[in-house]
Enzyme design. Structure first.
Site, short mmCIF file in Angstrom:
data_model
loop_
_atom_site.label_atom_id
_atom_site.label_comp_id
_atom_site.label_asym_id
_atom_site.label_seq_id
_atom_site.Cartn_x
_atom_site.Cartn_y
_atom_site.Cartn_z
N GLY A 10 29.28 -30.08 2.19
CA GLY A 10 30.53 -29.85 1.20
C GLY A 10 30.21 -30.25 -0.17
O GLY A 10 30.05 -31.62 -0.39
N GLY A 12 32.17 -29.70 -2.67
CA GLY A 12 33.28 -29.58 -3.61
C GLY A 12 33.50 -31.13 -4.44
O GLY A 12 32.30 -31.90 -4.63
N PHE A 13 34.50 -31.40 -4.79
CA PHE A 13 34.78 -32.78 -5.57
C PHE A 13 34.43 -33.86 -4.91
O PHE A 13 33.56 -34.80 -5.33
CB PHE A 13 36.53 -32.89 -5.94
CG PHE A 13 37.08 -31.86 -6.73
CD1 PHE A 13 36.53 -32.40 -8.21
CD2 PHE A 13 37.60 -30.97 -6.65
CE1 PHE A 13 37.18 -31.46 -9.12
CE2 PHE A 13 38.28 -30.22 -7.48
CZ PHE A 13 37.77 -30.30 -8.85
N VAL A 78 27.70 -25.36 8.55
CA VAL A 78 27.74 -26.47 9.02
C VAL A 78 28.66 -25.82 10.74
O VAL A 78 29.68 -25.46 10.47
CB VAL A 78 27.87 -27.64 9.07
CG1 VAL A 78 28.46 -28.72 10.17
CG2 VAL A 78 26.74 -28.31 8.06
N GLU A 178 52.15 -22.50 -10.48
CA GLU A 178 51.15 -22.08 -11.63
C GLU A 178 50.82 -20.47 -11.63
O GLU A 178 51.12 -19.83 -12.61
CB GLU A 178 49.94 -22.94 -11.52
CG GLU A 178 49.89 -24.34 -11.76
CD GLU A 178 48.55 -24.87 -11.86
OE1 GLU A 178 48.57 -26.28 -12.26
OE2 GLU A 178 47.65 -24.83 -10.95
N ALA A 333 42.07 -33.72 -6.36
CA ALA A 333 40.71 -33.93 -6.68
C ALA A 333 40.43 -35.44 -6.86
O ALA A 333 39.25 -35.80 -6.39
CB ALA A 333 40.45 -33.26 -7.98
C1 FAD Z 1 44.02 -23.31 -5.79
C2 FAD Z 1 43.70 -24.76 -5.83
C3 FAD Z 1 44.27 -25.35 -6.89
C4 FAD Z 1 44.50 -26.77 -6.86
N1 FAD Z 1 44.78 -27.35 -7.92
C5 FAD Z 1 44.57 -28.70 -8.23
C6 FAD Z 1 44.68 -29.27 -9.31
O1 FAD Z 1 45.50 -28.79 -10.33
N2 FAD Z 1 44.59 -30.75 -9.42
C7 FAD Z 1 44.05 -31.64 -8.43
O2 FAD Z 1 43.87 -32.51 -8.46
N3 FAD Z 1 43.72 -30.96 -7.18
C8 FAD Z 1 43.94 -29.49 -7.15
N4 FAD Z 1 43.79 -28.91 -6.02
C9 FAD Z 1 43.24 -29.45 -4.69
C10 FAD Z 1 41.73 -30.01 -5.06
O3 FAD Z 1 40.97 -28.76 -5.17
C11 FAD Z 1 41.29 -30.62 -3.59
O4 FAD Z 1 41.81 -31.52 -3.36
C12 FAD Z 1 39.90 -31.00 -3.77
O5 FAD Z 1 39.16 -30.01 -3.88
C13 FAD Z 1 39.26 -31.93 -2.51
O6 FAD Z 1 37.99 -31.93 -2.41
P1 FAD Z 1 37.11 -31.76 -1.19
O7 FAD Z 1 35.75 -32.31 -1.46
O8 FAD Z 1 37.80 -32.79 -0.10
O9 FAD Z 1 36.88 -30.43 -0.83
P2 FAD Z 1 36.63 -29.16 -1.58
O10 FAD Z 1 36.60 -29.41 -2.96
O11 FAD Z 1 37.35 -28.10 -1.10
O12 FAD Z 1 35.09 -28.67 -1.03
C14 FAD Z 1 34.75 -28.43 0.24
C15 FAD Z 1 33.56 -27.91 0.25
O13 FAD Z 1 32.81 -27.91 1.70
C16 FAD Z 1 32.46 -26.59 1.96
N5 FAD Z 1 32.48 -26.34 3.21
C17 FAD Z 1 33.55 -26.20 4.02
N6 FAD Z 1 33.37 -26.15 5.46
C18 FAD Z 1 31.83 -26.09 5.51
C19 FAD Z 1 31.11 -25.83 6.58
N7 FAD Z 1 31.29 -25.80 7.87
N8 FAD Z 1 29.59 -26.00 6.25
C20 FAD Z 1 29.35 -25.99 4.84
N9 FAD Z 1 30.17 -26.21 3.94
C21 FAD Z 1 31.32 -26.16 3.99
C22 FAD Z 1 33.25 -25.67 1.15
O14 FAD Z 1 32.47 -24.34 0.76
C23 FAD Z 1 33.47 -26.45 -0.41
O15 FAD Z 1 32.41 -26.45 -1.20
C24 FAD Z 1 43.86 -27.44 -5.90
C25 FAD Z 1 43.45 -26.92 -4.73
C26 FAD Z 1 43.64 -25.34 -4.67
C27 FAD Z 1 43.08 -24.55 -3.47
#
Ligand code: FAD
Length: 444
Positions: A10, A12-13, A78, A178, A333
């Site tokens: 992953g 993401g953040f 994965v 939003e 995030a």
């Molecule tokens: C539309 C929207 C608006 C938001 N606005 C805000 C905001 O204003 N402020 C705030 O703080 N938070 C906000 N959030 C929440 C914030 O984005 C999440 O809390 C944050 O992204 C969590 O981070 P993470 O690393 O856990 O997961 P994510 O950032 O979701 O990253 C997960 C990653 O894992 C990858 N992945 C998943 N499954 C697999 C797999 N099986 N194999 C390989 N890769 C995989 C995905 O492609 C992704 O890149 C928002 C969320 C959304 C959906």
């Protein structure tokens, strides 16, 4: 000796912050993501409503990490984990690890009705944003086309135009609020003069929330003010409203049929299947219950961060004031970023044979939601703001966190232009784009 291998699933953040924090560690790191980009989700709604284009809020993982010599980026999905064998399963091969960090995020939950997803997409990825933008713009185009056929449309045509110009949003958390505010301003301002046969300003924006108030994670006063502002923009807000079903014609709310051409989903969430892969204990939304150092019980070399983890931790606000007791961290995030950095430190120290870091505590910088073009609500925990001041706080922090300097500059310019002209830039529909095919034929 070969350096220990860390796999991060992953980008993401959470995953990206762990990867960056391991930059100078004596480790081989592999970051695996099924998408090739890191996405700044807080501004995704701006792509879905034509304010920004995709590349302004997303950056290729490979180029973000290009200077980090100890990391490999893999574009793959994965599909499972054999924790006892310390192996990650990809679609076509297996990869062994010494340490594993899972940061796979969440998905929207359709209350067990996954068949609703095709009628009511949620805003999760760039593809979703692109598809939703097309869906919104096409609804106006189709209404215009029907209205243009006759000078005085018949009753059925009038009904269809009204349906097409009804936008229903399910769930009034940050994303729903939003989207509702932006859609209202888009129809009242940006599109107001573009059509000859329909009045874009007559579009109905309906926001449904099952709970007693919108923005449930915010203090009640901010929820109330946000609702009042949304209503001043023309959004119809319904609380204690239970959506019972969704289909291609609209939604059923508390037994009442609401015809709607566009339904967007922003209700409950469910964690990625990481808990199932590990056979680990989860909460009811599938988040993995982690140990204080974010490892998984019985697997001290496996860590879970971000939205996929159920974390209870001590919290301090911006002024350093500690909460009276540990709290469940929200799915936003900041916890993901801070947890990713912490886990990187835990792994690094273990490998270097140093003492473990002090117990984790969450630095809570508050929450922000934008409610239209120049209005926001901000809960900084020690103080609350609404209106333009909150909007400035929102704008500054969001621009600051955008990855890459060029993006920041572009976004600032775009915002400035939109602010002055009240117009949306990204309104082109590409007939070849798969998103449009999906819109025309949801079954495609
Ligand atoms: C539309 C929207 C608006 C938001 N606005 C805000 C905001 O204003 N402020 C705030 O703080 N938070 C906000 N959030 C929440 C914030 O984005 C999440 O809390 C944050 O992204 C969590 O981070 P993470 O690393 O856990 O997961 P994510 O950032 O979701 O990253 C997960 C990653 O894992 C990858 N992945 C998943 N499954 C697999 C797999 N099986 N194999 C390989 N890769 C995989 C995905 O492609 C992704 O890149 C928002 C969320 C959304 C959906």
């Amino acid at each position: 000796m070969v350096a220990p291998h860390v796999i991060i699933v992953g980008g993401g953040f959470g995953g990206l912050s762990a990867a960056r924090a391991l930059r100078r560690a004596p480790l081989r790191v592999t970051l695996i993501d099924k998408r090739n980009y890191n996405l700044f989700r807080p501004m995704l709604y701006q792509v879905a409503t034509g304010l920004l284009s995709a590349d302004e809020i997303a950056g290729p993982l490979r180029s973000i990490l290009s200077r980090q010599k100890n990391i490999d980026v893999l574009l793959d999905e994965v599909t499972g984990i054999s924790a006892k064998q310390r192996t990650v399963h990809l679609k076509n091969r297996d990869v062994p690890y010494d340490f594993l960090i899972l940061a796979t995020g969440i998905r929207y939950n359709y209350f067990g009705h996954d068949e609703w997803r095709r009628f009511a997409p949620g805003l999760e990825s760039l593809d979703d944003a692109d598809m939703i933008r097309s869906k919104i713009l096409l609804a106006f185009e189709r209404a215009e086309e029907i209205a243009s056929r006759a000078q005085a449309p018949e009753e059925a045509a009038t009904r269809e135009i009204r349906r097409l110009l009804t936008f229903a949003l399910v769930g009034a958390g940050t994303v729903g609020v939003e989207m509702a505010g932006t859609l209202a301003e888009m129809s009242r301002l940006a599109l107001a003069h573009d059509f000859r046969h329909i009045d874009a300003r007559s579009a109905r924006i309906l926001l449904y929330e099952a709970g007693p108030r919108i923005l449930p994670a915010y203090p009640e006063t901010l929820s109330r003010k946000a609702k009042k502002h949304l209503e001043s923009l023309g959004v119809e807000v319904f609380t204690n409203a239970r959506v019972m079903s969704v289909d291609s014609d609209g939604i059923l709310v508390d037994g009442q049929r609401v015809p709607a051409g566009t339904v967007l989903w922003g209700a409950g969430v469910v964690a990625s299947p990481a808990g199932r892969w590990l056979g680990a204990e989860t909460d009811k939304s599938g988040k993995i219950m982690v140990e204080p150092d974010f490892s998984v019980r019985d697997y001290p070399e496996v860590f879970v961060v971000g939205d996929t983890a159920h974390v209870v931790a001590p919290v301090r606000n911006l002024l350093g004031i500690k909460s009276p007791k540990p709290m469940v961290l929200p799915g936003v995030a900041q916890p993901a970023i801070q947890e990713g950095e912490y886990v990187a430190d835990v792994i690094r120290r273990r490998v270097e044979g140093r003492a473990q870091p002090k117990p984790f505590w969450y630095w809570d910088k508050g929450e922000l939601a934008i409610v239209g073009r120049t209005y926001a609500v901000a809960d900084l925990r020690f103080s609350r703001f609404t209106g333009f001041v909150a909007w400035v706080i929102w704008a500054v922090t969001h621009i600051y966190f955008l990855i890459g300097f060029a993006n920041r500059l572009f976004v600032l310019l775009q915002w400035g232009l939109t602010f002055l002209t009240k117009r949306r830039r990204v309104r082109v529909l590409s007939a070849e784009s798969p998103s449009e095919r999906n819109v025309i034929d949801p079954a495609a």
